[in-house]
Enzyme design. Structure first.
Site, PDB file in Angstrom:
ATOM      1  N   THR A 131     -20.573  -7.166  11.663  1.00 20.94           N
ATOM      2  CA  THR A 131     -20.235  -6.194  12.456  1.00 20.94           C
ATOM      3  C   THR A 131     -20.453  -5.384  11.885  1.00 20.94           C
ATOM      4  O   THR A 131     -20.931  -4.821  10.574  1.00 20.94           O
ATOM      5  CB  THR A 131     -18.481  -6.376  11.720  1.00 20.94           C
ATOM      6  OG1 THR A 131     -18.050  -5.772  10.245  1.00 20.94           O
ATOM      7  CG2 THR A 131     -17.939  -7.378  12.331  1.00 20.94           C
ATOM      8  N   ASP A 173     -10.379  -6.613   9.666  1.00 18.67           N
ATOM      9  CA  ASP A 173      -9.312  -7.607   9.352  1.00 18.67           C
ATOM     10  C   ASP A 173      -9.408  -8.613  10.539  1.00 18.67           C
ATOM     11  O   ASP A 173      -8.700  -9.336  10.541  1.00 18.67           O
ATOM     12  CB  ASP A 173      -8.515  -7.268   8.393  1.00 18.67           C
ATOM     13  CG  ASP A 173      -8.908  -7.064   6.761  1.00 18.67           C
ATOM     14  OD1 ASP A 173      -9.416  -7.595   6.575  1.00 18.67           O
ATOM     15  OD2 ASP A 173      -7.732  -6.234   5.692  1.00 18.67           O
ATOM     16  N   GLY A 201      -3.340  -5.951   1.933  1.00 16.59           N
ATOM     17  CA  GLY A 201      -4.121  -6.775   1.771  1.00 16.59           C
ATOM     18  C   GLY A 201      -4.711  -7.874   2.486  1.00 16.59           C
ATOM     19  O   GLY A 201      -4.277  -7.559   3.761  1.00 16.59           O
ATOM     20  N   CYS A 231      -6.927  -1.543  17.873  1.00 15.53           N
ATOM     21  CA  CYS A 231      -6.646  -1.042  16.545  1.00 15.53           C
ATOM     22  C   CYS A 231      -7.380  -0.042  15.247  1.00 15.53           C
ATOM     23  O   CYS A 231      -6.311   0.738  15.362  1.00 15.53           O
ATOM     24  CB  CYS A 231      -7.648  -2.930  15.471  1.00 15.53           C
ATOM     25  SG  CYS A 231      -7.115  -2.458  13.728  1.00 15.53           S
ATOM     26  N   LYS A 277     -20.978   0.708  16.568  1.00 11.76           N
ATOM     27  CA  LYS A 277     -21.862  -0.331  17.489  1.00 11.76           C
ATOM     28  C   LYS A 277     -21.608  -1.786  17.628  1.00 11.76           C
ATOM     29  O   LYS A 277     -22.869  -2.363  17.733  1.00 11.76           O
ATOM     30  CB  LYS A 277     -22.966  -0.478  15.898  1.00 11.76           C
ATOM     31  CG  LYS A 277     -23.215   1.553  15.349  1.00 11.76           C
ATOM     32  CD  LYS A 277     -24.806   1.437  15.019  1.00 11.76           C
ATOM     33  CE  LYS A 277     -25.361   3.409  15.052  1.00 11.76           C
ATOM     34  NZ  LYS A 277     -24.156   3.569  13.845  1.00 11.76           N
ATOM     35  N   GLU A 285      -9.557 -10.979  -2.581  1.00 12.76           N
ATOM     36  CA  GLU A 285      -9.398 -10.513  -3.199  1.00 12.76           C
ATOM     37  C   GLU A 285      -8.021 -11.134  -4.716  1.00 12.76           C
ATOM     38  O   GLU A 285      -6.469 -10.673  -4.319  1.00 12.76           O
ATOM     39  CB  GLU A 285      -7.839  -9.507  -2.354  1.00 12.76           C
ATOM     40  CG  GLU A 285      -8.899  -8.184  -2.301  1.00 12.76           C
ATOM     41  CD  GLU A 285      -8.095  -7.759  -0.828  1.00 12.76           C
ATOM     42  OE1 GLU A 285      -8.288  -5.996  -0.751  1.00 12.76           O
ATOM     43  OE2 GLU A 285      -6.860  -8.042  -0.840  1.00 12.76           O
ATOM     44  N   ALA A 322      -2.630 -10.914   4.125  1.00 16.16           N
ATOM     45  CA  ALA A 322      -2.285 -10.534   4.660  1.00 16.16           C
ATOM     46  C   ALA A 322      -2.262 -10.070   5.685  1.00 16.16           C
ATOM     47  O   ALA A 322      -1.738 -10.310   7.272  1.00 16.16           O
ATOM     48  CB  ALA A 322      -0.857  -9.422   4.141  1.00 16.16           C
ATOM     49  N   ASN A 354      -5.176   3.016  16.964  1.00 17.90           N
ATOM     50  CA  ASN A 354      -3.797   3.500  16.101  1.00 17.90           C
ATOM     51  C   ASN A 354      -4.180   3.206  14.348  1.00 17.90           C
ATOM     52  O   ASN A 354      -4.876   3.080  14.006  1.00 17.90           O
ATOM     53  CB  ASN A 354      -2.996   2.223  16.737  1.00 17.90           C
ATOM     54  CG  ASN A 354      -2.435   2.438  17.734  1.00 17.90           C
ATOM     55  OD1 ASN A 354      -1.895   3.074  18.221  1.00 17.90           O
ATOM     56  ND2 ASN A 354      -3.956   1.823  19.026  1.00 17.90           N
ATOM     57  N   ASP A 362       0.716  -1.311  -0.131  1.00 20.14           N
ATOM     58  CA  ASP A 362      -0.301   0.245   0.131  1.00 20.14           C
ATOM     59  C   ASP A 362       1.165   1.173  -0.309  1.00 20.14           C
ATOM     60  O   ASP A 362       1.642   1.791   0.997  1.00 20.14           O
ATOM     61  CB  ASP A 362      -0.866   0.398   1.014  1.00 20.14           C
ATOM     62  CG  ASP A 362      -2.581  -1.166   1.283  1.00 20.14           C
ATOM     63  OD1 ASP A 362      -2.026  -1.601  -0.504  1.00 20.14           O
ATOM     64  OD2 ASP A 362      -2.476  -1.037   2.289  1.00 20.14           O
TER      65      ASP A 362
HETATM   66  P1  ADP Z   1     -15.724  -2.845   7.790  1.00 27.41           P
HETATM   67  O1  ADP Z   1     -14.258  -2.596   8.087  1.00 27.41           O
HETATM   68  O2  ADP Z   1     -15.073  -5.185   7.274  1.00 27.41           O
HETATM   69  O3  ADP Z   1     -16.752  -2.570   7.723  1.00 27.41           O
HETATM   70  P2  ADP Z   1     -16.568  -2.669  10.858  1.00 27.41           P
HETATM   71  O4  ADP Z   1     -16.272  -1.164  10.241  1.00 27.41           O
HETATM   72  O5  ADP Z   1     -17.527  -3.516  10.574  1.00 27.41           O
HETATM   73  O6  ADP Z   1     -15.637  -3.760   9.744  1.00 27.41           O
HETATM   74  O7  ADP Z   1     -15.467  -2.618  11.809  1.00 27.41           O
HETATM   75  C1  ADP Z   1     -15.196  -4.776  12.387  1.00 27.41           C
HETATM   76  C2  ADP Z   1     -14.974  -3.534  13.720  1.00 27.41           C
HETATM   77  O8  ADP Z   1     -14.230  -2.898  14.696  1.00 27.41           O
HETATM   78  C3  ADP Z   1     -15.788  -3.731  14.394  1.00 27.41           C
HETATM   79  O9  ADP Z   1     -17.119  -4.283  14.704  1.00 27.41           O
HETATM   80  C4  ADP Z   1     -15.553  -3.042  16.300  1.00 27.41           C
HETATM   81  O10 ADP Z   1     -15.489  -3.835  16.849  1.00 27.41           O
HETATM   82  C5  ADP Z   1     -14.460  -2.164  15.653  1.00 27.41           C
HETATM   83  N1  ADP Z   1     -14.410  -0.640  14.734  1.00 27.41           N
HETATM   84  C6  ADP Z   1     -14.706  -0.301  13.943  1.00 27.41           C
HETATM   85  N2  ADP Z   1     -15.296   0.980  13.445  1.00 27.41           N
HETATM   86  C7  ADP Z   1     -14.975   1.389  14.981  1.00 27.41           C
HETATM   87  C8  ADP Z   1     -15.487   2.893  16.044  1.00 27.41           C
HETATM   88  N3  ADP Z   1     -15.668   4.014  15.323  1.00 27.41           N
HETATM   89  N4  ADP Z   1     -15.182   2.410  17.526  1.00 27.41           N
HETATM   90  C9  ADP Z   1     -15.204   1.281  17.885  1.00 27.41           C
HETATM   91  N5  ADP Z   1     -14.895   0.044  17.305  1.00 27.41           N
HETATM   92  C10 ADP Z   1     -14.432   0.110  15.652  1.00 27.41           C
END
Ligand code: ADP
Ligand code: NA
Length: 334
Positions: free
Chosen positions: A245, A283, A44, A313, A249, A140, A47, A316, A18
């Protein structure tokens, strides 16, 4: 299935480099502008998820292809605990690449080149999965390859987890061998894409709009109905466990193979630092989820660990760099 009792996961998927170009605005047709910075990161979905399995404490092999320009990515993954014995370097292909224009107003625009990710040996060898207990797949790489791994995992009696991202076409979704799958991980948008693909009763269905803007209760209600409808659909299977997910929420989960028809909800992990970058949160979830299944913990415990990992995650920067170690997650949980 692996004869020893040690669980081991195979991720068959993509590896990218990336490249993030920081720009005042997205480049316009015919325009040349200079970036204020260029950052290169390993990426990716294959990965990213393999890395998250390893960070989550699971033994994992990444099965995929890179070019010679991706040897540093191999090194990065190995350092993160991913075994690279099935990672092939091709002489005549480039590593998959994402050129990301990141504008100061928050706009993004991405050029993707699949490169080595789309390499398919001919004839396609049948995967040897004897060393594994779990298989984790995304979308992918050529679908043909994903399907061969999924079917082989069913034959071997392995636990398979599929995250259909990017989404398959409606025709591909209708032909998909759902009976081979143990766990489906989708976000709310992907859940409704699936339902739309399976729904032939309506000539033209209005797409569910702005799901992420819905209030928690409304989103939970609609997505719960979505999961129940999916389980009733003849294209799908009642025996597939589903996690949906929902970004900030949290998640919905349905585990019919345990004998329960309930759809449960868990809130997202509490952030203790400001929200920084949600890239790779899905991921992180998928990888941590498989690592939890591999430990044989109860579902709720697995999911709570995943949600805490995801909270760290999103606090950061980066997709892989932001995935915490299991020790870090456990210390926040305690
Ligand atoms: P994707 O990137 O596949 O759309 P999500 O956005 O649903 O996945 O994020 C996966 C998980 O990461 C969520 O179920 C939640 O636990 C966490 N997450 C994502 N965005 C936030 C956020 N703004 N605040 C807190 N947790 C988050
Ligand atoms: Na996200």
């Amino acid at each position: 299935m692996a004869s020893s009792s040690q669980p081991k996961c195979l991720v068959r998927g993509s590896i990218n480099i990336d490249e993030f170009f920081a720009l005042p605005h997205i480049v316009r047709p015919g325009e040349t502008i200079s970036s204020t910075s260029l950052t290169k990161r390993a990426g990716g979905k294959g990965a990213n998820q393999a890395y998250a399995v390893a960070r989550g404490g699971g033994a994992v092999d990444l099965d995929g292809c890179i070019g010679k320009d991706g040897e540093w990515v191999r090194g990065f993954l190995k350092e993160g605990g991913v075994s690279d014995g099935k990672l092939i370097t091709l002489d005549d292909e480039l590593t998959g690449r994402a050129i990301i224009q990141s504008a100061s107003d928050g706009e993004n625009s991405i050029v993707l080149h699949a490169g080595a990710n789309y390499h398919l040996p001919s004839p396609l060898p049948s995967p040897n999965l004897q060393a594994y207990t779990h298989v984790l797949l995304q979308n992918e790489i050529p679908l043909q390859s994903t399907l061969s791994y999924l079917k082989a995992s069913k034959q071997e009696g392995l636990i398979s987890v599929f995250n259909p991202s990017p989404m398959l076409s409606p025709a591909q979704l209708r032909e998909f061998p759902w009976d081979c799958l143990s766990w489906l991980i989708v976000n709310e948008g992907e859940l409704f894409d699936l339902l739309d693909a399976f729904d032939e009763s309506q000539t033209k269905k209005k797409k569910q709009q702005n799901l992420e803007e819905l209030e928690l209760e409304e989103l939970k209600k609609r997505s719960t109905e979505g999961i129940l409808n999916l389980h009733r659909n003849s294209y799908f299977s009642k025996d597939i466990n589903i996690i949906c997910t929902l970004g900030s929420k949290g998640i919905l989960y349905s585990n019919p193979t345990s004998g329960s028809d309930d759809v449960g909800h868990l809130p997202a992990g509490k952030l203790v630092n400001p929200l920084k970058d949600t890239t790779g949160a899905g991921d992180c979830f998928a990888g941590y989820f498989v690592a939890g299944l591999m430990r044989g913990e109860g579902l709720e415990q697995v999911l709570k660990t995943c949600l805490t990992a995801c909270a760290i995650c999103v606090e950061n920067q980066g997709a892989m760099e932001s995935v915490p170690s299991r020790e870090t997650v456990l210390s926040r949980l305690s």
